[in-house]
Design a protein around this motif. Structure first.
Motif, mmCIF file in Angstrom:
data_model
loop_
_atom_site.group_PDB
_atom_site.id
_atom_site.type_symbol
_atom_site.label_atom_id
_atom_site.label_comp_id
_atom_site.label_asym_id
_atom_site.label_seq_id
_atom_site.Cartn_x
_atom_site.Cartn_y
_atom_site.Cartn_z
ATOM 1 N N GLN A 133 0.961 21.299 -0.966
ATOM 2 C CA GLN A 133 1.514 20.064 -0.393
ATOM 3 C C GLN A 133 2.422 20.425 0.774
ATOM 4 O OE1 GLN A 133 2.859 16.808 -2.935
ATOM 5 N NE2 GLN A 133 4.790 16.809 -1.800
ATOM 6 N N ARG A 134 2.213 19.731 1.911
ATOM 7 C CA ARG A 134 3.050 19.921 3.088
ATOM 8 C C ARG A 134 3.620 18.572 3.498
ATOM 9 N NH1 ARG A 134 2.611 18.333 7.828
ATOM 10 N NH2 ARG A 134 0.384 17.983 7.697
ATOM 11 N N ASP A 135 4.946 18.488 3.563
ATOM 12 C CA ASP A 135 5.637 17.303 4.058
ATOM 13 C C ASP A 135 6.256 17.650 5.396
ATOM 14 O OD1 ASP A 135 5.117 15.738 1.795
ATOM 15 O OD2 ASP A 135 6.850 16.554 0.749
ATOM 16 N N GLU A 136 6.139 16.737 6.370
ATOM 17 C CA GLU A 136 6.664 16.983 7.708
ATOM 18 C C GLU A 136 7.306 15.710 8.245
ATOM 19 O OE1 GLU A 136 4.674 17.676 12.039
ATOM 20 O OE2 GLU A 136 3.974 18.981 10.437
ATOM 21 N N ILE A 137 8.445 15.863 8.921
ATOM 22 C CA ILE A 137 9.071 14.749 9.627
ATOM 23 C C ILE A 137 9.219 15.137 11.093
ATOM 24 C CG2 ILE A 137 10.245 13.757 7.628
ATOM 25 C CD1 ILE A 137 12.805 15.175 8.518
ATOM 26 N N THR A 138 9.326 14.115 11.961
ATOM 27 C CA THR A 138 9.390 14.382 13.392
ATOM 28 C C THR A 138 10.774 14.143 13.988
ATOM 29 O OG1 THR A 138 8.590 12.152 13.851
ATOM 30 C CG2 THR A 138 6.949 13.916 13.730
ATOM 31 N N VAL A 139 11.655 13.426 13.295
ATOM 32 C CA VAL A 139 13.012 13.174 13.800
ATOM 33 C C VAL A 139 14.001 13.467 12.691
ATOM 34 C CG1 VAL A 139 14.587 11.478 14.771
ATOM 35 C CG2 VAL A 139 12.168 11.369 15.337
ATOM 36 N N PRO A 140 14.657 14.599 12.663
ATOM 37 C CA PRO A 140 14.404 15.787 13.469
ATOM 38 C C PRO A 140 13.127 16.468 12.983
ATOM 39 C CG PRO A 140 16.031 16.300 11.815
ATOM 40 C CD PRO A 140 15.717 14.834 11.679
ATOM 41 N N ASP A 159 9.750 9.261 10.661
ATOM 42 C CA ASP A 159 8.329 9.418 10.962
ATOM 43 C C ASP A 159 7.884 10.759 10.403
ATOM 44 O OD1 ASP A 159 8.385 7.060 12.388
ATOM 45 O OD2 ASP A 159 8.640 8.045 14.321
ATOM 46 N N GLY A 160 6.731 10.777 9.807
ATOM 47 C CA GLY A 160 6.239 12.032 9.277
ATOM 48 C C GLY A 160 4.915 11.857 8.572
ATOM 49 N N ASP A 161 4.504 12.920 7.891
ATOM 50 C CA ASP A 161 3.257 12.833 7.139
ATOM 51 C C ASP A 161 3.291 13.795 5.963
ATOM 52 O OD1 ASP A 161 2.876 15.333 8.328
ATOM 53 O OD2 ASP A 161 1.193 14.707 9.543
ATOM 54 N N ARG A 162 2.339 13.584 5.057
ATOM 55 C CA ARG A 162 2.176 14.434 3.876
ATOM 56 C C ARG A 162 0.695 14.753 3.729
ATOM 57 N NH1 ARG A 162 4.636 12.608 -1.685
ATOM 58 N NH2 ARG A 162 6.375 13.778 -0.802
ATOM 59 N N LEU A 163 0.421 16.015 3.492
ATOM 60 C CA LEU A 163 -0.936 16.467 3.210
ATOM 61 C C LEU A 163 -0.910 17.169 1.860
ATOM 62 C CD1 LEU A 163 -3.901 17.029 4.065
ATOM 63 C CD2 LEU A 163 -3.069 19.179 5.040
ATOM 64 N N LYS A 164 -1.799 16.761 0.962
ATOM 65 C CA LYS A 164 -1.854 17.379 -0.358
ATOM 66 C C LYS A 164 -3.305 17.676 -0.712
ATOM 67 C CE LYS A 164 -0.423 17.062 -5.138
ATOM 68 N NZ LYS A 164 0.374 16.400 -6.137
ATOM 69 N N ALA A 165 -3.534 18.900 -1.182
ATOM 70 C CA ALA A 165 -4.852 19.298 -1.676
ATOM 71 C C ALA A 165 -4.655 19.912 -3.054
ATOM 72 C CB ALA A 165 -5.487 20.318 -0.731
ATOM 73 N N ASP A 166 -5.555 19.604 -3.984
ATOM 74 C CA ASP A 166 -5.433 20.183 -5.320
ATOM 75 C C ASP A 166 -6.805 20.430 -5.929
ATOM 76 O OD1 ASP A 166 -6.231 17.709 -6.814
ATOM 77 O OD2 ASP A 166 -4.324 16.962 -6.077
ATOM 78 N N TRP A 167 -6.824 21.344 -6.876
ATOM 79 C CA TRP A 167 -8.030 21.694 -7.621
ATOM 80 C C TRP A 167 -7.640 21.847 -9.081
ATOM 81 C CZ3 TRP A 167 -8.653 26.046 -10.643
ATOM 82 C CH2 TRP A 167 -9.926 26.236 -11.178
ATOM 83 N N GLN A 168 -8.491 21.360 -9.979
ATOM 84 C CA GLN A 168 -8.265 21.547 -11.415
ATOM 85 C C GLN A 168 -9.582 21.902 -12.074
ATOM 86 O OE1 GLN A 168 -5.695 18.894 -13.662
ATOM 87 N NE2 GLN A 168 -7.247 18.782 -15.276
ATOM 88 N N GLY A 169 -9.529 22.908 -12.934
ATOM 89 C CA GLY A 169 -10.706 23.315 -13.694
ATOM 90 C C GLY A 169 -10.379 23.368 -15.173
ATOM 91 N N GLY A 184 -9.160 17.420 -5.086
ATOM 92 C CA GLY A 184 -8.550 16.248 -4.475
ATOM 93 C C GLY A 184 -7.957 16.571 -3.118
ATOM 94 N N LEU A 185 -7.962 15.589 -2.218
ATOM 95 C CA LEU A 185 -7.358 15.723 -0.900
ATOM 96 C C LEU A 185 -6.734 14.382 -0.545
ATOM 97 C CD1 LEU A 185 -6.955 17.500 1.634
ATOM 98 C CD2 LEU A 185 -9.108 16.553 2.511
ATOM 99 N N ALA A 186 -5.467 14.410 -0.126
ATOM 100 C CA ALA A 186 -4.768 13.164 0.223
ATOM 101 C C ALA A 186 -3.940 13.388 1.483
ATOM 102 C CB ALA A 186 -3.866 12.731 -0.928
ATOM 103 N N TYR A 187 -3.871 12.345 2.312
ATOM 104 C CA TYR A 187 -3.062 12.382 3.525
ATOM 105 C C TYR A 187 -2.341 11.047 3.654
ATOM 106 C CZ TYR A 187 -1.683 12.427 8.408
ATOM 107 O OH TYR A 187 -0.939 12.367 9.552
ATOM 108 N N ALA A 188 -1.061 11.106 3.996
ATOM 109 C CA ALA A 188 -0.288 9.883 4.211
ATOM 110 C C ALA A 188 0.545 10.055 5.480
ATOM 111 C CB ALA A 188 0.627 9.600 3.028
ATOM 112 N N LYS A 189 0.639 9.000 6.290
ATOM 113 C CA LYS A 189 1.452 8.995 7.509
ATOM 114 C C LYS A 189 2.545 7.964 7.327
ATOM 115 C CE LYS A 189 1.458 9.568 12.300
ATOM 116 N NZ LYS A 189 2.284 10.728 12.407
#
Length: 186
Positions: free
Chosen positions: A63-70, A36-46, A12-17
């Motif tokens: 999963q990486r969460d990022e904001i721009t202010v601050p 303001d920011g974004d989230r990137l998530k990637a996952d694998w399941q077997g 799975g791969l997901a991105y949100a702004k």
């Protein structure tokens, strides 16, 4: 993708702004708060079917969460393994373990779970973990009287449920389950 039903996997791969503006509803001090920011998530399941009634599940997440202010970001890398077993027609169990590695909080193992088997004696034990959000750590929302606290620590919990059930009459049963929850916050 499946390999003759012995090994099944999912990726799975997901991105949100996020672009959020909060305004004070009480003029004349209408202060705007920005998120303001974004989230990137990637996952694998077997899932590996070891033998009839035995399934080993492996999972990896990033999963990486990022904001721009601050400007701030949090990254979580996690792995999980679970063995689901069935013995005959009436006894089932699952045992799992999960490990999370936060770049800001270090590594933790928030889940060790022994779910209830479908027998007369039941029990489960689990741990919980919740890291503070980027907004809780770094962003102020003065119009809502909320101010960031960069010194927040993760919340943790340990819970257990033990009990038994007994069939009294046909289609009727009674059960007892004492619950114990211990938490540690901030």
């Amino acid at each position: 993708m499946s390999f003759d039903g012995v090994f099944d996997q999912t990726v799975g791969l997901a991105y949100a702004k996020f672009n959020q503006r909060d305004f004070d509803p009480n003029p004349p001090d209408a202060l705007a708060s920005f998120f303001d920011g974004d989230r990137l998530k990637a996952d694998w399941q077997g899932n590996i079917n070891l033998m009839p009634g035995q399934v080993l599940t492996l999972r990896a997440e990033h999963q990486r969460d990022e904001i721009t202010v601050p400007i701030a970001e949090i990254t979580d890398n996690a792995v999980m393994a679970q063995l689901q077993s069935g013995f005959g027609e009436r006894l089932f169990n699952a045992v799992s373990v999960r490990y999370d590695q936060y770049d800001t909080f270090g590594g933790i193992a928030p889940a060790l779970l022994f779910p209830e088997p479908e027998t007369k004696l039941k029990g489960s034990v689990g741990t919980g973990f919740k890291a503070p959000t980027l907004a809780e750590l770094f962003q102020n929302f003065p119009s809502f009287n909320f101010f960031a606290n960069p010194n927040l620590k993760p919340e943790t919990a340990l819970a257990s449920i033990w009990g038994s059930s007994k069939r009294c009459w046909e289609n009727t049963s009674s059960s007892a389950r004492p619950i114990s929850i211990t938490t540690s916050t901030i």
